[in-house]
Design a protein around this motif. Structure first.
Motif, short mmCIF file in Angstrom:
data_model
loop_
_atom_site.label_atom_id
_atom_site.label_comp_id
_atom_site.label_asym_id
_atom_site.label_seq_id
_atom_site.Cartn_x
_atom_site.Cartn_y
_atom_site.Cartn_z
N ARG A 192 -20.72 -23.36 14.27
CA ARG A 192 -19.58 -23.84 15.06
C ARG A 192 -19.09 -22.82 16.06
O ARG A 192 -18.71 -23.16 17.18
CB ARG A 192 -18.44 -24.23 14.11
CG ARG A 192 -18.69 -25.53 13.38
CD ARG A 192 -17.57 -25.93 12.45
NE ARG A 192 -16.26 -25.95 13.08
CZ ARG A 192 -15.15 -26.40 12.48
NH1 ARG A 192 -15.24 -26.88 11.24
NH2 ARG A 192 -14.00 -26.39 13.10
N CYS A 193 -19.05 -21.54 15.66
CA CYS A 193 -18.52 -20.47 16.52
C CYS A 193 -19.46 -19.28 16.48
O CYS A 193 -19.16 -18.28 15.78
CB CYS A 193 -17.12 -20.08 16.09
SG CYS A 193 -15.98 -21.45 15.89
N HIS A 220 -21.82 -22.31 8.28
CA HIS A 220 -21.12 -23.30 9.10
C HIS A 220 -20.39 -22.62 10.25
O HIS A 220 -20.36 -23.13 11.38
CB HIS A 220 -20.14 -24.07 8.21
CG HIS A 220 -19.76 -25.42 8.75
ND1 HIS A 220 -20.68 -26.39 9.11
CD2 HIS A 220 -18.53 -25.96 9.01
CE1 HIS A 220 -20.05 -27.47 9.54
NE2 HIS A 220 -18.74 -27.23 9.50
#
Length: 860
Positions: free
Chosen positions: A316-317, A312
């Protein structure tokens, strides 16, 4: 039906009847609700069930639903008990009346409140505790929750009035997991089930979701070993039920710490830039939010949760992960373990930090000890040519030297040494780190000196290391004793190569006597191997054998892989076996030494191999191979006196065997005149050339050396006996042969008598020499004396079968295994089976030995 009734947990709930309060708390999907529902369904008395998700609408609503649950469970309540009139409050009088009604019951009512963690209002918890206390034996409360309830559990625990089933107890055991998988049609080996339980930590929902997914796979076992957690319904469950239920700052912390195997609040703060990680982590642990506490302020994520969070995070980053690894490496460099520091620095591509940590912690010796060779090799394999610093150059040099790439290793080492010179040091360098880096450089300098046969360079490295040891923190030296042990080993090996036997023995013995730490095991093995070689060179085979056997035995017990010590020990054992005329054993040991050798460029090992190979070839009668072994060059910065003396002795013996005594004399005249092995061989050559006087003079120079062992003394005595015989002094000849027999008998040295020549055979048939030789050199009575080189072959252990004889006949015709199989119309494996059986019965382990034995026994 895939529900599994877990009797151990149901039994625990049954045993909880005396306590008014039972708390079942665990993570989402831990199987809490199913467990309590299964247990409650088997109760004879009334069970009222309430799901506490209504609690967020106010305490009035909560109690209204609870009263309705009691009535639905057929618990009669008087009309006067009442009913809450407002969603947000309930009057105390109603609670008092309800408690009184319950207290009057003969059969207690079981009240189950599921998802009690949703009742975040402390007022509800206080009201519930009041009713529980006042109801007495009329009510038994079971709370199913992800977190510890707000009730004062410490009081209940102190009074023994609460039964708790926690997350760890809810985890599936190995047997339960296997049974659950079987209900899904999956029957796996215990090892595979154990691996799945370890990865899921026995989490009920995880196991069930894995089982459901595996059912649709063609190879369920392989799927359960290799599935990616982030690509399964497990990810949906954990993201929805755990991550998204957290506050934004908590979600951010969880994503950032997912790159860590373990973490403490300070490390979490370093990754988040916050200061409240201790509070957040404590709360997550209390909430059973897949954050596990394992003591001393350290936590870890559930393995599956960690995998999903990392995936995740990358979505996201995408650029943040490397930075988090870099921050973790820098924090751990100051406060954590070396292994974790290296792992995070490598994951961040921060090779300067990784190399600096390895070198600054004095751990560079681990690249050579065998304890972490594979891990470190794999970790630094991705390091390219940049960056360049003393630490990175030293790590590259160490890796290249460990792979025997001396040329490139020396280049890196020179560059690092130049950068570390005092005049190039930076004022900003940490003194302890700088001293540790320079000591690591001195260690590699000693290794390079050993590999290149440069004893002067090794002494300079030893001197530098001795000064630097006082500048390095003692805790580092204690944590990594292998570095100094290996450094001294390299110095001792270099001194041995230079012929400084006494100095070499001193430093090698220091390492052997340094203690039994696992980290220094390989260094001790190497030093024992070198000490065994020294004993052999000095003519003490029994001492050499004891040390060599100790080395090999230690290597077999320990975890380090084969190294120069065991290789050298095998060479020494092979040399001793040649002296005892155990040629098959010697050949097997020589092959073992070649297999165990991990530093083939080490000159001591290379020279030892040439010498032993040469002596074995001489014993086999292959003089040409002996000459080739003796001529095998060991290119070093400095020649070794003992290596040159022994290889010259082998070459001279080969020339003597081929009838070229003058060539042998000339060859040995070029060697140092104080080497006993050369003096004895030169005396043999002079005698063969018809100059017994010159031979006697050479032997006189051997006698005064009291440190010479029996292997040399026996050969010298036999040559002296031959000189005495040539001069007609029969009494002296017999006396000298008797002396040789007495010396050799203790050490079982048979080869010198075989090499002595035919003149010795008649003497050994005489009394008292025959008595001294019988039983070890000659067979004992009644068979009569026979020459050692003519010993009768050992009997066959077991009669050969007809097919085994067929195979041996074809073996004698130099047919290959495949050709024999084709000729006999059998498979190659069948031929190999017959050969193995024939070897065992003939007490041999090679083809030509089997043919020779079969001929000696009249089988061919």
């Amino acid at each position: 039906m895939t529900f599994l009734r877990r009797e151990r947990l149901v039994g625990h709930l049954d045993q909880a009847r005396p306590t008014p309060l039972t708390v079942v708390h665990g993570a989402a999907g831990a199987g809490k609700t199913l467990l309590v529902a299964d247990w409650a369904s088997a109760r004879d008395g009334p069970v009222a069930w309430l799901t506490a998700r209504v609690a967020d609408k106010g305490c009035g609503t909560f109690w209204a639903y609870l009263l309705q649950a009691l009535r639905h469970a057929s618990v009669p309540l008087a009309t006067g008990v009442g009913f809450p009139t407002e969603p947000g409050q309930v009057h105390d009088a109603l609670l008092i009346r309800l408690a009184a009604e319950l207290n009057a019951r003969n059969v207690p009512v079981i009240v189950v409140i599921d998802e009690f963690d949703r009742a975040a209002d402390s007022e509800i918890a206080d009201q519930l505790e009041f009713v529980l206390q006042q109801a007495g034996h009329g009510m038994r409360l079971v709370l199913v929750t992800r977190t510890e309830p707000l009730l004062p559990l410490h009081r209940y625990r102190a009074a023994g009035a609460v039964t708790e089933i926690r997350n760890a107890e809810l985890a599936f055991t190995l047997d339960e997991a296997a049974e659950l998988l079987a209900l899904h049609g999956l029957r796996l080996p215990a090892g595979d089930v154990g691996a799945l339980v370890e990865r899921t930590r026995g989490w009920a929902a995880g196991l069930r979701l894995c089982a459901l997914a595996a059912q649709a796979e063609p190879d369920p076992g392989a799927y359960l070993k290799e599935f990616e957690a982030d690509r399964t319904t497990i990810a949906d469950f954990l993201l929805a039920e755990v991550l998204k239920r957290q506050k934004p700052e908590t979600q951010d912390l969880l994503l950032r710490i997912s790159v860590l195997e373990r973490f403490c609040p300070d490390l979490a703060n370093a990754l988040t830039g916050r200061t409240d990680a201790e509070l957040i982590l404590g709360e997550l642990h209390r909430e059973n939010a897949f954050v596990e506490y394992f003591g001393h302020a350290w936590f870890r994520l559930h393995p599956l949760f960690g995998e999903i969070l990392r995936a995740h995070l990358r979505v996201r980053c995408p650029r943040l992960e490397a930075e988090l690894h870099r921050r973790a490496a820098h924090w751990l460099r100051r406060s954590g373990s070396l292994g974790e520091t290296l792992g995070h620095a490598a994951a961040a591509g921060d090779w300067e930090t990784a190399a600096g940590a390895l070198v600054g912690d004095l751990a560079i010796g681990e690249i050579f000890t065998g304890l972490r060779v594979d891990d470190l090799s794999g970790l630094f394999s991705s390091m390219g040519s940049e960056p360049t610093s003393p630490a990175t150059d030293l790590v590259r040099a160490a890796r290249e030297l460990s792979r025997c790439d001396v040329e490139h290793g020396l280049c890196r080492l020179r560059r690092a040494a130049q950068a570390l010179a005092p005049r190039n040091g930076s004022a900003d360098d940490d003194p302890a780190d700088l001293a540790a880096t320079r000591l690591s450089c001195a260690f590699l300098e000693a290794l390079a000196a050993r590999l290149t046969g440069a004893p002067g360079r090794a002494e300079l490295a030893a001197q530098a290391a001795e000064k630097l040891r006082h500048e390095v923190p003692g805790r580092l030296l204690e944590a990594h004793p292998e570095l100094i042990a290996l450094l001294l080993t390299h110095v001792g090996s270099a001194r041995l190569w230079a012929g400084r036997i006494r100095d070499a023995r001193a430093v090698l013995t220091t390492v052997v006597d340094s203690g039994g730490a696992e980290a220094t095991a390989q260094a001790r093995q190497e030093c024992l191997g070198h000490l065994a070689l020294i004993d052999y060179l000095k003519g003490w085979p029994d001492r050499a054998e004891r040390k060599a056997l100790a080395t090999v035995t230690t290597a077999d017990r320990g975890s380090p892989p084969p190294a120069p010590g065991p290789a050298l020990a095998s060479l020494v054992l092979a040399a001793v076996a040649v002296d005892r005329d155990e040629l098959d054993r010697a050949e097997s040991l020589l092959e073992s030494a070649a297999d165990a050798r991990s530093l083939p460029l080490d000159p001591v090992v290379r020279a030892g191999e040439s010498i032993v190979t040469g002596r074995l070839c001489l014993a086999r009668g292959d003089t040409q191979a002996a000459l080739e072994a003796a001529d095998r060059a060991v290119v070093t910065d400095m020649a070794s006196p003992w290596a040159e003396a022994h290889t010259a002795s082998v070459a001279a013996a080969a020339h003597l065997a081929e009838g070229r005594p003058e060539m042998a004399v000339k060859l040995l005249a070029e060697e140092p005149d104080d080497e006993p092995v050369c003096l004895v061989e030169a005396a043999r050559a002079e005698l063969a050339a018809g100059r017994p006087g010159a031979a006697a003079e050479l032997l006189d120079r051997v006698r005064p050396q009291g440190h010479v062992g029996p292997a040399i003394v026996v050969r010298a005595a036999l040559v002296a006996a031959q000189v005495a015989g040539a001069g007609g002094d029969v009494a002296a000849q017999r006396r000298l042969v008797a002396q040789a027999l007495r010396e050799a008998r203790r050490e079982r040295l048979r080869r010198p008598f075989v090499d002595a020549g035919p003149w010795l055979r008649p003497l050994l048939r005489t009394v008292p020499l025959r008595g001294l030789a019988e039983g070890w050199l000659l067979p004992g009575p009644p068979g009569g004396p026979a020459w050692a080189g003519e010993r009768a072959p050992l009997p066959v252990v077991e009669e050969l079968s007809g097919r085994e004889r067929d195979v041996l006949r074809r073996l004698a015709q130099m047919m290959s295994t495949q050709e024999i199989a084709a000729d006999l119309y059998v498979s190659v494996n069948t031929v190999k089976t017959h050969l193995k059986s024939a070897y065992r019965k003939l007490a041999v382990n090679r083809r030509h030995d089997a043919v020779r034995r079969a001929r000696e026994l009249g089988l061919l």
